[in-house]
Design a protein around this motif. Structure first.
Motif, mmCIF file in Angstrom:
data_model
loop_
_atom_site.group_PDB
_atom_site.id
_atom_site.type_symbol
_atom_site.label_atom_id
_atom_site.label_comp_id
_atom_site.label_asym_id
_atom_site.label_seq_id
_atom_site.Cartn_x
_atom_site.Cartn_y
_atom_site.Cartn_z
ATOM 1 N N HIS A 133 0.822 -1.211 0.000
ATOM 2 C CA HIS A 133 0.000 0.000 0.000
ATOM 3 C C HIS A 133 0.859 1.265 0.000
ATOM 4 O O HIS A 133 0.432 2.311 -0.477
ATOM 5 N N ASP A 134 2.113 1.155 0.509
ATOM 6 C CA ASP A 134 3.002 2.310 0.571
ATOM 7 C C ASP A 134 4.136 2.192 -0.450
ATOM 8 O O ASP A 134 5.250 2.660 -0.219
ATOM 9 N N TYR A 135 3.844 1.597 -1.595
ATOM 10 C CA TYR A 135 4.884 1.352 -2.601
ATOM 11 C C TYR A 135 5.515 2.629 -3.115
ATOM 12 O O TYR A 135 6.631 2.614 -3.637
ATOM 13 N N TYR A 169 6.778 5.032 -1.502
ATOM 14 C CA TYR A 169 8.038 5.279 -0.797
ATOM 15 C C TYR A 169 9.204 4.650 -1.566
ATOM 16 O O TYR A 169 10.236 5.285 -1.800
ATOM 17 N N ARG A 211 0.482 10.979 -1.860
ATOM 18 C CA ARG A 211 -0.010 10.049 -0.845
ATOM 19 C C ARG A 211 0.174 8.651 -1.412
ATOM 20 O O ARG A 211 0.808 8.457 -2.445
ATOM 21 N N TYR A 212 -0.356 7.656 -0.751
ATOM 22 C CA TYR A 212 -0.117 6.266 -1.143
ATOM 23 C C TYR A 212 -0.625 5.952 -2.544
ATOM 24 O O TYR A 212 0.063 5.332 -3.347
ATOM 25 N N GLN A 213 -1.856 6.371 -2.851
ATOM 26 C CA GLN A 213 -2.460 6.037 -4.137
ATOM 27 C C GLN A 213 -2.419 7.245 -5.072
ATOM 28 O O GLN A 213 -2.456 8.394 -4.615
ATOM 29 N N ILE A 237 5.786 10.977 2.606
ATOM 30 C CA ILE A 237 6.067 10.587 1.227
ATOM 31 C C ILE A 237 6.488 11.808 0.407
ATOM 32 O O ILE A 237 7.406 11.729 -0.434
#
Length: 513
Positions: free
Chosen positions: A262-264, A266, A309-311, A321
């Motif tokens: 979900h935090d790819y 980074y 953000r994540y997405q 991030i």
């Protein structure tokens, strides 16, 4: 009586009508003037007629030459000229050291030689195609300068490269990373112990395997920060292999790796940051495309009129991030890559939005502390015992061109960081390698007493906790990942990011001095 004359012989016969020939001739002579006049008149008329009529066009004579070509004789095709064979240029031999010997810098090389190591056929093919040419054949990219002018690596005690003992500690960390790099160039986040000496206790501290791209990027940044590039330095082979592996992981849309966590983002942002530095510092034009595509993916992911953000484009944003994305964009901009200026402008607005009156920078809102994972993560590492987001925000402000003398939030943020000096106390959860990394770079930029106070606490803390016992050969030079995000990045993460901490006062020059 005289003899009579001989008879006269006539040559002309008499005219048929009996008129003698002589008489006829005489008559014609008498008529001659009239006949001559008539003849002259006719001749004159013909001459006048000839002069008055146009002369017929004269045709240019054409010469036709026919040459019969002889049958062509067979011609043998000559063999292509062979270039003289040139023996390959000798490259630096690997530096052999024991556990206590600092590495001495090798002479810089302008070629891309050197043994890349490894048995991976794809890596060897990439090396053969991309890296065995001379620098002139490939062409240099932009050169280092600006914030990179202070990066010389190989600093010793008493110089700007670190305090007493800092450089041997960096050397030991880089040797550990070198020993635990896979042959294909990556650092295996959870499987690095396969490189351990089986006769010694194995390394502990595996991370999460979904973050191989991220920790490989961090390790690459540590080698680049120490002065090695793809062309020169004692770790140029490690740099080459890491760059090629990251490039092989890049998708068509520019993403390094796959969106499996979900935090790819980074991992992608750190890899893009490292690729931009590798391109600019090594001067390989072949790396321009993967570096640019990495930045393009960040541009496509960013929220319109916002940050990251994540997405992708989900309308949300966070400071953590965003900090890594700013560093990637700053590196790309410095080395001549295309960067959307709007992204840097909206980041500046975001940081002002999440900063409270005390100078604390928040995670997703003003003054908000760092996030924690579900479960006991927040209990083991209380968010109020770290100023990670303040450190990220302060460092990012420098690369956005902000001046502490004109931005009141910056000195306030620096003073908050000094209230959370590095303390390796696992009992109260104050160990946050991530926060220490950003705070080290932010406070070095602040300079003065603030930096002196931070460095005075940081270096003894890290040197004391680094594994330096030669009997513990597998862990020698590394740090235990007993920190807030150690379960994700593991020993590779902690070793790389703490080596980066110790490089803080020469990795970048001061931007405002």
């Amino acid at each position: 009586m005289p003899a009579s004359a001989p008879p006269v012989r006539r040559h002309c016969a008499p005219a048929a009508d009996g008129v003698p020939f002589e008489a006829l001739v005489a008559e014609r002579l008498r008529q001659a003037p009239t006949f001559a006049s008539s003849l002259a008149a006719h001749a004159l008329a013909l001459l006048l007629l000839w002069l008055l009529l146009p002369a017929p066009a004269r045709e240019t004579p054409r010469h036709h030459v026919e040459v019969a070509a002889p049958d062509p004789a067979p011609v043998a095709t000559p063999e292509p000229e062979r270039m003289p064979e040139v023996a390959p240029e000798k490259t630096d031999e690997p530096v052999v050291v024991d556990a206590n010997t600092p590495i001495v810098d090798a002479a810089p090389a302008d070629d891309a030689g050197g043994d890349a190591g490894g048995d991976d056929a794809a890596t060897d093919a990439h090396l053969a195609a991309d890296l065995q040419h001379a620098s002139g054949a490939i062409g240099f990219g932009p050169t280092a300068g600006g914030p990179y002018t202070g990066r010389s690596g190989r600093k010793g005690p008493g110089t700007t490269g670190g305090g007493i003992g800092a450089q041997p500690s960096i050397d030991a960390a880089l040797r550990w990373l070198r020993a635990h790099q896979d042959d294909d160039g990556r650092w295996d986040c959870d499987g690095f112990a396969k490189h351990d000496d089986p006769s010694l206790p194995a390394c502990s501290g595996p991370g999460n395997g979904v973050h191989d791209v991220g920790v490989t990027g961090l390790a690459l940044l540590a080698f680049l920060g120490d002065g090695s590039t793809m062309r020169s330095g004692p770790y140029r082979d490690q740099v080459k292999k890491a760059v090629l592996w990251l490039r092989a992981q890049q998708r068509d849309d520019g993403l390094f790796g796959a969106p499996v966590a979900h935090d790819y983002l980074y991992d992608h942002a750190i890899a893009a940051y490292a690729m931009c530095e590798a391109y600019g510092l090594s001067g390989y034009s072949l790396l321009r495309e993967p570096a640019q595509k990495g930045l393009d993916h960040l541009a496509a992911h960013r929220n319109p009129y916002g940050v990251w953000r994540y997405q992708p484009r989900d309308g949300d944003g966070d400071t953590s991030i965003t900090g890594w994305c700013v560093m990637a964009l700053a590196a790309g901009k410095h080395f001549g890559l295309a960067v959307d200026a709007t992204a840097l402008q909206t980041t500046a607005v975001w940081l002002d939005t999440v900063t409270d009156a005390s100078g604390r920078h928040g995670y997703t809102a003003a003054g908000q502390r760092s996030s924690r994972k579900p479960g006991d993560h927040g209990t083991r590492f209380p968010a109020d015992r770290t100023e990670a987001m303040t450190a990220v925000g302060l460092f990012a402000r420098f690369f956005l061109g902000q001046d502490p003398a004109k931005t009141p939030a910056m000195p306030k943020a620096a003073d908050l960081l000094l209230q959370q000096l590095p303390t390796w106390d696992e009992a109260d959860g104050r160990v946050d390698h991530y926060a220490w990394y950003y705070a080290s770079y932010a406070l070095f930029q602040m300079g003065g007493k603030r930096w002196t106070a931070w460095q005075k606490q940081l270096e003894p803390t890290l040197l004391k906790k680094q594994h330096r016992d030669p009997k513990d050969g597998n862990r020698f030079g590394s740090w235990d990942p007993d920190c807030a995000w150690g379960e994700d990045g593991g020993r590779v993460y902690s070793t790389a990011i703490l080596a980066l901490c110790l490089q803080a006062n020469y990795r970048y020059s001061r931007l405002l001095h």
